[in-house]
Scaffold this active site. Structure first.
Site, PDB file in Angstrom:
ATOM      1  NE  ARG A 140      -3.724   2.239   2.515  1.00 14.11           N
ATOM      2  CZ  ARG A 140      -3.470   3.488   2.923  1.00 14.11           C
ATOM      3  NH1 ARG A 140      -2.261   3.813   3.375  1.00 14.11           N
ATOM      4  NH2 ARG A 140      -4.409   4.409   2.881  1.00 14.11           N
TER       5      ARG A 140
ATOM      6  CB  SER B 227     -12.261  -1.314   3.087  1.00 15.44           C
ATOM      7  OG  SER B 227     -10.894  -1.636   3.140  1.00 15.44           O
TER       8      SER B 227
ATOM      9  CE  LYS C   2      -6.808   3.974   5.144  1.00  8.74           C
ATOM     10  NZ  LYS C   2      -7.929   3.110   4.731  1.00  8.74           N
TER      11      LYS C   2
END
Length: 214
Positions: free
Chosen positions: A41, A112, A141
């Site tokens: 990611r 998600s 995040k």
């Protein structure tokens, strides 16, 4: 994909580590210690782009293959297909679930979800697993939603007992027990490993908590 692959799901990009050059070292240590799945990611400030981005992804993929750990790409379907990744994980602001499934074929698809409607949509399009969170407050995040606790996780497990579920968001060695008790098959972590002073001990502790709650 096996449900147990979700047991300890490590997510990492260069923005998650103090120094970019430490990234592969941290992944290698986590693989040696026993993580069961890895998600590439590369998001956030000062991320790699262009050729450096793909080269880094390939380095991560090579390490994962050496340890027979599934290599998942976050959001970037084109990269995943170029690399022949094991799968793709998408969020609600990424490619629509149905479109992603058609494009990646039989690759692993993780989604998600934050509501029953999103959960049902993921199931309808044959998602292999869903990610639920953030369970607790997280600093990994910047665009994370407010923490939701374990209530939705418990509902999802009750309604869909066979669905593979991974929990994410602010999970550490202190609170992971509650997440497994709520019904998660596994936990996804970023900072708990990236910022660990002893990755082997951290991974061992997480996996022990998973075994205790099975």
């Amino acid at each position: 994909m096996k449900r147990e692959d979700l047991q300890l799901y490590f997510i990492m990009g260069t923005s998650n580590v103090p120094h970019h050059e430490q990234s592969i070292y941290i992944l290698e240590k986590a693989l040696q210690a026993g993580i069961t799945m890895f998600q590439f990611r590369e998001k956030g400030p000062h991320v790699l782009t262009g050729l450096a981005y793909e080269q880094f992804a390939r380095q991560c993929q090579k390490r994962c293959h050496q340890y027979s750990v599934p290599f998942i790409v976050n959001d970037d379907v084109e990269l995943a297909m170029r690399l022949g990744a094991d799968g793709v994980h998408i969020g609600q602001d990424d490619l629509p679930v149905g479109v992603a499934r058609k494009r990646i074929g039989n690759m692993i698809l993780g989604v998600s979800v934050h509501s029953q409607d999103e959960l049902q949509t993921a199931i309808n399009h044959q998602a292999d697993y869903v990610g639920i969170g953030p369970i607790f407050a997280t600093s990994s995040k910047s665009d994370a939603q407010p923490p939701c606790g374990t209530s939705f996780l418990q509902q999802a497990r009750y309604l869909h007992p066979e669905l593979p579920i991974v929990a994410i968001g602010g999970i550490n060695c202190t609170n992971a027990h509650a997440v497994f008790q709520a019904g998660a098959d596994g936990i996804a972590v970023i900072s708990a490993i990236c910022q660990s002073e002893d990755i082997e001990h951290t991974v061992s502790t997480f996996k022990s908590l998973c075994r205790i709650n099975k």
